[in-house]
Design an enzyme around this catalytic site. Structure first.
Site, PDB file in Angstrom:
ATOM      1  N   VAL A 209      -0.027  16.979   0.454  1.00 23.52           N
ATOM      2  CA  VAL A 209       0.178  16.157   1.645  1.00 23.52           C
ATOM      3  C   VAL A 209       1.215  15.044   1.423  1.00 23.52           C
ATOM      4  O   VAL A 209       2.103  14.827   2.264  1.00 23.52           O
ATOM      5  CB  VAL A 209      -1.185  15.618   2.160  1.00 23.52           C
TER       6      VAL A 209
ATOM      7  N   SER B  11       1.601   3.997  -1.076  1.00 18.23           N
ATOM      8  CA  SER B  11       0.371   3.909  -0.286  1.00 18.23           C
ATOM      9  C   SER B  11       0.649   4.096   1.196  1.00 18.23           C
ATOM     10  O   SER B  11       1.694   3.697   1.699  1.00 18.23           O
ATOM     11  CB  SER B  11      -0.302   2.553  -0.479  1.00 18.23           C
TER      12      SER B  11
ATOM     13  N   LYS C  13      -0.437  -1.212  -7.531  1.00 12.44           N
ATOM     14  CA  LYS C  13      -1.042  -0.203  -6.647  1.00 12.44           C
ATOM     15  C   LYS C  13      -2.546  -0.094  -6.927  1.00 12.44           C
ATOM     16  O   LYS C  13      -3.355   0.062  -6.013  1.00 12.44           O
ATOM     17  CB  LYS C  13      -0.354   1.156  -6.843  1.00 12.44           C
TER      18      LYS C  13
ATOM     19  N   HIS D  58      -4.178  -2.961  -5.320  1.00 16.04           N
ATOM     20  CA  HIS D  58      -4.170  -2.650  -3.879  1.00 16.04           C
ATOM     21  C   HIS D  58      -5.377  -1.778  -3.540  1.00 16.04           C
ATOM     22  O   HIS D  58      -6.102  -2.030  -2.577  1.00 16.04           O
ATOM     23  CB  HIS D  58      -2.857  -1.935  -3.520  1.00 16.04           C
ATOM     24  N   ASN D  59      -5.604  -0.740  -4.340  1.00 16.02           N
ATOM     25  CA  ASN D  59      -6.714   0.171  -4.046  1.00 16.02           C
ATOM     26  C   ASN D  59      -8.063  -0.527  -4.223  1.00 16.02           C
ATOM     27  O   ASN D  59      -8.996  -0.284  -3.459  1.00 16.02           O
ATOM     28  CB  ASN D  59      -6.646   1.416  -4.931  1.00 16.02           C
TER      29      ASN D  59
ATOM     30  N   GLU E  46      -8.572  -2.471  -1.250  1.00 18.76           N
ATOM     31  CA  GLU E  46      -8.897  -1.519  -0.168  1.00 18.76           C
ATOM     32  C   GLU E  46     -10.405  -1.185  -0.197  1.00 18.76           C
ATOM     33  O   GLU E  46     -11.065  -1.180   0.848  1.00 18.76           O
ATOM     34  CB  GLU E  46      -8.039  -0.268  -0.375  1.00 18.76           C
ATOM     35  N   TYR E  47     -10.936  -0.944  -1.382  1.00 18.41           N
ATOM     36  CA  TYR E  47     -12.380  -0.689  -1.510  1.00 18.41           C
ATOM     37  C   TYR E  47     -13.158  -1.870  -0.918  1.00 18.41           C
ATOM     38  O   TYR E  47     -14.139  -1.690  -0.207  1.00 18.41           O
ATOM     39  CB  TYR E  47     -12.791  -0.555  -2.988  1.00 18.41           C
TER      40      TYR E  47
END
Ligand code: NBP
Length: 490
Positions: free
Chosen positions: A14, A130, A185, A188-189, A192-193
């Site tokens: 993807v 992202s 990154k 960032h994740n 995000e969590y």
């Protein structure tokens, strides 16, 4: 034949397919390759039909189509596949050529790979990308780090395909050497969590405390998205709550409550332990996913372990009180979010010191401002805070954010207290408040803790009436000796 391709992209899942089409839209000629080569043909015959995208069925054929210095980007599963492709690429590349890993690699792997690739005369970039499918297609947030000499050769293309914010500013800037891009990154994740968990807690209190329907919550999220909480994750939560299943009932109610994870949140928390930085909210978000995965155990425990009923019947029955409580939930979400980002920035600050990176904190907020999953209006304010004071000790100490927490505090405390009283789990709201209260206390009970450590292990302690760095040991029981243990910290 003259090589025509500006860049090669390996990995036609993807992310890879969409980024190729994005590069094509921006006028770059891309040569596509994939381990299972039939996907190359499928891609050229379908998604890439009518574009300038070229295909290759071997690494050799791919490299032969590239202009120099050759730029090869991988968007494959993190881990072994990245190492394997590096091995396959090296014999076909020449000094000055650039390998770019755009997957979610662990920053320590990127450190190792950069050294290895540079030892072969090549350049290496590890970059966070992202934004998922939509981002890759129309503009992701891109966080590149690695060999500084590679940046001028990839800057134009990466900035061209990245998301843009006000004034056309690209959400892509050089982060730093080695694994700095993948590190940012990773954080960032982690954030995000945290953001996702906070939204889920707000949803849970509205649903189980106030007894609100999916449609009502959809309207609340729609309202919240117009103000300071305006963000991609609030926006998609709004839309998810409005989505109906085939029978007309809300689809969200039919989704099993066990969360998956791919590891980047966990990596952030592990690294925070190494650096000694309390990213308590992100840790709680990771653990909440773990608790959610214990579905069978929870079902059994729900029949045995008793607590108060969650229904806030009095508040729910009174429209004014209900609205006031919804506003408090919004405050709890907003203040907790400030704490989470403050913790994320504390972690990046510690990493910059430890790994000797000079991170541009305002620049990072700008990269996250558009394209990525945590994009929000809020990040614009973070950028302003770091632009005003690049050496800001903590985001919570910035005048704007300090003021915002002050305004939100009463509602935040009310929600945490009410949730605790009614037995509604709100781990991220609570841990954020606990951290806020710890951080703003000049004195914590660690004096007693140090006494305990000295009592049982002769670990020594410092005294409030003596200069820092002088260590003391007490023979607490009169039975121990006078020998103290070393005073190192781990
Ligand atoms: P996946 O993470 O699902 O990876 C699929 C690609 O990896 C395919 O090209 C596949 O080749 C290749 N691959 C696998 Br799987 N095992 C391999 C192996 N042993 N050797 C060589 N190639 C192998 O794709 P994705 O979701 O597009 O993500 C790509 C990267 O971007 C990942 O690192 C991911 O973590 C990161 N990322 C993903 C997203 C997202 O929203 N999906 C967002 C941001 C970052 P095959 O076709 O031959 O099996």
């Amino acid at each position: 034949m003259e090589p025509k391709a500006d860049i090669a992209l390996i990995g036609l899942a993807v992310m890879g397919q969409n980024l190729i089409l994005n590069m094509n839209d921006h006028g770059y000629t891309v040569v596509a390759y994939n381990r299972s080569t039939e996907k190359v043909d499928q891609f050229l015959a379908n998604e890439a039909k009518g574009t300038k995208v070229l295909g290759a069925r071997s690494i050799e054929e791919m490299v032969a189509q590239l202009k120099r210095p050759r730029r090869v980007m991988m968007l494959v599963k993190a881990g072994k596949p990245v190492d394997e492709f590096i091995e396959q690429l090296i014999p076909h590349l020449e000094p000055g050529d650039i390998i770019i890993d755009g997957g979610n690699s662990l920053f320590e792997d990127t450190n190792r790979r950069q050294k290895y690739v540079e030892s072969k005369g090549l350049l290496y970039i590890g970059t966070g990308v992202s934004g998922g499918e939509e981002g890759a297609r129309h503009g992701p947030s891109i966080m590149p780090g690695g060999s500084p000499a590679a940046w001028p050769h990839v800057k134009d293309i990466l900035q061209a395909v990245s998301a843009k914010v006000e004034g056309g500013v690209p959400c892509c800037e050089w982060v730093g050497e080695m694994g700095a891009g993948h590190y940012v990154k990773m954080v960032h994740n982690g954030i995000e969590y945290g953001d996702m968990q906070l939204i889920c807690e707000a949803y849970n209190i509205m649903k189980n405390g106030l007894g609100m329907s999916a449609q009502e919550m959809h309207e609340v999220f729609a309202e919240w998205n117009k103000g300071e909480l305006d963000s991609y994750l609030i926006e998609i939560s709004r839309d998810i709550l409005a989505k109906k299943d085939d029978d007309g009932s809300p689809l969200v109610d039919k989704i099993l409550d066990t969360a998956g994870q791919k590891g980047t949140g966990k990596w952030t928390v592990i690294n925070s332990q190494d650096l000694g930085i309390p990213i308590t909210l992100m840790a709680e978000a990771v653990y909440s996913r773990c608790v959610s995965a214990l579905k069978d155990e929870r079902v059994k425990a729900s029949r045995k372990l008793k607590g108060p009923t969650p229904k806030l019947t009095g508040i729910a029955a009174d429209a004014k009180r209900k609205q006031a409580f919804i506003d408090d939930i919004k405050s709890a979400l907003y203040a907790s979010k400030i704490v989470s980002y403050a913790q994320g920035y504390m972690l990046m600050g510690a990493a910059a010191k430890e790994y000797k990176w000079s991170l541009n904190y305002g620049g990072i907020a700008l990269m996250w401002r558009g394209g990525c999953i945590i994009r929000s209006r809020f990040l614009g304010k973070i950028k302003e805070a770091y632009d005003k004071n690049p050496k800001l000790m903590n985001l919570m100490l910035d005048d704007y954010f300090r003021g915002e927490i002050k305004k939100a505090q009463k509602g935040w405390r009310n929600v945490v207290a009410t949730a605790a009283r009614r037995g509604i789990p709100a781990p991220a709201f609570s841990t954020a408040l606990a951290f806020y209260d710890q951080y703003r206390n000049a004195v914590l009970p660690a004096n007693l803790l140090q006494a305990q450590r000295d009592y049982f292990g002769a670990h020594t302690y410092e005294r409030t009436d003596k200069p820092r760095g002088e260590f003391f040991h007490t023979n607490w029981t009169g039975k121990g000796g006078t020998t103290a243990a070393g005073t190192y910290n781990v």
